[in-house]
Design an enzyme around this catalytic site. Structure first.
Site, PDB file in Angstrom:
ATOM      1  CG  ASP A  52      -1.866   1.175   1.242  1.00 53.07           C
ATOM      2  OD1 ASP A  52      -2.958   1.037   0.673  1.00 53.07           O
ATOM      3  OD2 ASP A  52      -1.508   2.247   1.791  1.00 53.07           O
ATOM      4  CE  LYS A  82      -3.624   4.736   0.503  1.00 55.59           C
ATOM      5  NZ  LYS A  82      -2.208   4.617   0.867  1.00 55.59           N
TER       6      LYS A  82
HETATM    7  P1  NAD Z   1       0.789   1.279  11.849  1.00 53.14           P
HETATM    8  O1  NAD Z   1      -0.405   1.210  12.746  1.00 53.14           O
HETATM    9  O2  NAD Z   1       1.003   0.225  10.836  1.00 53.14           O
HETATM   10  O3  NAD Z   1       2.058   1.398  12.812  1.00 53.14           O
HETATM   11  C1  NAD Z   1       3.355   1.481  12.311  1.00 53.14           C
HETATM   12  C2  NAD Z   1       4.357   1.721  13.450  1.00 53.14           C
HETATM   13  O4  NAD Z   1       4.147   0.790  14.516  1.00 53.14           O
HETATM   14  C3  NAD Z   1       5.780   1.486  12.957  1.00 53.14           C
HETATM   15  O5  NAD Z   1       6.352   2.691  12.518  1.00 53.14           O
HETATM   16  C4  NAD Z   1       6.474   0.897  14.168  1.00 53.14           C
HETATM   17  O6  NAD Z   1       6.984   1.964  14.925  1.00 53.14           O
HETATM   18  C5  NAD Z   1       5.383   0.248  14.942  1.00 53.14           C
HETATM   19  N1  NAD Z   1       5.329  -1.237  14.764  1.00 53.14           N
HETATM   20  C6  NAD Z   1       4.995  -1.924  13.625  1.00 53.14           C
HETATM   21  N2  NAD Z   1       5.007  -3.248  13.859  1.00 53.14           N
HETATM   22  C7  NAD Z   1       5.339  -3.412  15.157  1.00 53.14           C
HETATM   23  C8  NAD Z   1       5.501  -4.558  15.983  1.00 53.14           C
HETATM   24  N3  NAD Z   1       5.309  -5.797  15.522  1.00 53.14           N
HETATM   25  N4  NAD Z   1       5.853  -4.342  17.267  1.00 53.14           N
HETATM   26  C9  NAD Z   1       6.032  -3.099  17.774  1.00 53.14           C
HETATM   27  N5  NAD Z   1       5.881  -1.985  17.038  1.00 53.14           N
HETATM   28  C10 NAD Z   1       5.550  -2.135  15.744  1.00 53.14           C
HETATM   29  O7  NAD Z   1       0.768   2.740  11.199  1.00 53.14           O
HETATM   30  P2  NAD Z   1       0.810   3.385   9.765  1.00 53.14           P
HETATM   31  O8  NAD Z   1       2.098   3.172   9.082  1.00 53.14           O
HETATM   32  O9  NAD Z   1       0.333   4.777   9.961  1.00 53.14           O
HETATM   33  O10 NAD Z   1      -0.351   2.627   8.967  1.00 53.14           O
HETATM   34  C11 NAD Z   1      -0.129   1.509   8.138  1.00 53.14           C
HETATM   35  C12 NAD Z   1      -0.333   1.864   6.688  1.00 53.14           C
HETATM   36  O11 NAD Z   1      -1.642   2.413   6.466  1.00 53.14           O
HETATM   37  C13 NAD Z   1       0.592   2.974   6.168  1.00 53.14           C
HETATM   38  O12 NAD Z   1       1.914   2.529   5.976  1.00 53.14           O
HETATM   39  C14 NAD Z   1      -0.129   3.376   4.917  1.00 53.14           C
HETATM   40  O13 NAD Z   1       0.102   2.428   3.893  1.00 53.14           O
HETATM   41  C15 NAD Z   1      -1.590   3.326   5.382  1.00 53.14           C
HETATM   42  N6  NAD Z   1      -2.096   4.652   5.810  1.00 53.14           N
HETATM   43  C16 NAD Z   1      -3.048   5.235   5.065  1.00 53.14           C
HETATM   44  C17 NAD Z   1      -3.578   6.482   5.407  1.00 53.14           C
HETATM   45  C18 NAD Z   1      -4.651   7.096   4.578  1.00 53.14           C
HETATM   46  O14 NAD Z   1      -4.963   8.280   4.766  1.00 53.14           O
HETATM   47  N7  NAD Z   1      -5.233   6.376   3.657  1.00 53.14           N
HETATM   48  C19 NAD Z   1      -3.102   7.143   6.558  1.00 53.14           C
HETATM   49  C20 NAD Z   1      -2.104   6.518   7.325  1.00 53.14           C
HETATM   50  C21 NAD Z   1      -1.632   5.271   6.955  1.00 53.14           C
END
Ligand code: NAD
Length: 288
Positions: A52, A82
């Site tokens: 994504d 997107k």
């Molecule tokens: P997420 O909830 O996936 O959290 C990511 C963070 O959590 C990482 O940076 C890391 O610090 C921590 N983490 C990940 N795995 C872990 C584990 N196993 N143990 C401990 N900590 C861990 O947050 P995100 O990146 O904001 O969301 C995921 C995806 O959603 C994004 O990469 C993107 O592709 C999408 N997204 C879309 C929008 C939108 O407006 N459409 C907005 C935000 C994110």
């Protein structure tokens, strides 16, 4: 909506246009452009087959390079991007979409979304943006099209004004912000919910309820929360730069959480106070 086991044990969900999406993927928000190819390649080696990205993340090129670097065929990986907020006008959307395909180095994308509805910009018009995405679907360059951060009234407006129902609505969902009304609208109208920030960017992992369930099952807190999303039927794509966490987040299909545990996690909802990202009704950011 139905699901069947796909590659690596990840279920594939059938979208309303007949295409299939892996229920678990890998998100690349805030992955630096020059680190994206290597990060995506590692994620693909772990087993992910769904990436994504977004024009706004500035790393589509690295996503394409990562897929090629992993030695996979384009058809083996489901790729989402997107439309950036500055490109809602149809001519801009067409140009930006061409650039997405160019950056990815591919002649089609599996799923293309309107990133934000931006109801206070463009005279509130996201309908002409949506009908432009319908053209990308009609000419085969976008296999599926959808929206992101749409509230119920935005989805209702699209339904009134246009002929094609979005295949997905990608919205913020995690135990502190369950977003259940928008999810329920999706279920009723055959729109798959994709939950972004599924582990609240790590903030939900220290919650005593999450920790208690993780301990009782002998799994990691992130695995409990991701499994909760899977059981509720949403598509998720957690992000991590660390191979060990990527692996942990991928290994969620060899255990289950029961109804009581699902309810306990859902009860952590804080309503609007739990929202971490912007409010889609007022968000109006356009990069310079
Ligand atoms: P997420 O909830 O996936 O959290 C990511 C963070 O959590 C990482 O940076 C890391 O610090 C921590 N983490 C990940 N795995 C872990 C584990 N196993 N143990 C401990 N900590 C861990 O947050 P995100 O990146 O904001 O969301 C995921 C995806 O959603 C994004 O990469 C993107 O592709 C999408 N997204 C879309 C929008 C939108 O407006 N459409 C907005 C935000 C994110």
């Amino acid at each position: 909506m139905s699901s069947t086991a796909g590659a690596g044990g990840v279920p594939a969900i059938t979208l309303n246009d007949g295409n299939h999406i892996p229920q678990l993927g890998f998100g690349v928000y805030q992955v630096a452009p020059d680190e994206t190819a290597a990060t995506v390649k590692t994620a693909l080696e772990v087993g992910y087959r769904h990436i994504d990205t977004a024009q706004m993340y500035g790393n589509e090129k690295g996503v394409g390079e990562g897929i090629r670097g992993a030695g996979l065929d384009r058809a083996q990986v489901f790729v989402t991007s997107k439309l950036d907020n500055g490109f809602h006008r149809p001519d801009d959307a067409r140009r930006a979409f061409d650039e997405t395909l160019q950056a990815l180095g591919t002649d089609y994308i599996d799923l293309f979304l309107i990133h934000w509805p931006l109801p206070t910009l463009y005279d509130g018009d996201f309908v002409s943006t949506w009908t432009t995405l319908e053209d990308f679907k009609a000419d085969g360059r976008a296999r599926s099209i959808g929206v992101s951060n749409f509230q119920i009234h935005h989805l209702q407006e699209l339904a009134r004004e246009t002929g094609v129902t979005p295949a997905v609505n990608q919205i913020e969902v995690h135990p502190y912000f369950t977003n259940d009304e928008v999810r329920a609208y999706g279920t009723e109208h055959n729109i798959v919910t994709e939950g972004w920030s599924p582990i609240a960017q790590g903030k939900v992992l220290g919650d005593p309820v999450v920790i208690r369930i993780a301990k009782s099952l002998g799994v990691h807190p992130a695995q409990v929360v991701l499994r909760w999303h899977i059981e509720r039927g949403d598509v998720v794509f957690p992000k991590s730069l660390h191979p060990q966490r990527m692996k942990e987040n991928f290994e969620i299909f060899d255990f289950e959480i029961n109804d009581e545990e699902i309810e306990a996690l859902t009860a952590l909802d804080r309503g609007e106070a739990g929202r971490r990202g912007p409010d889609p009704d007022t968000f109006a950011y356009i990069a310079d």
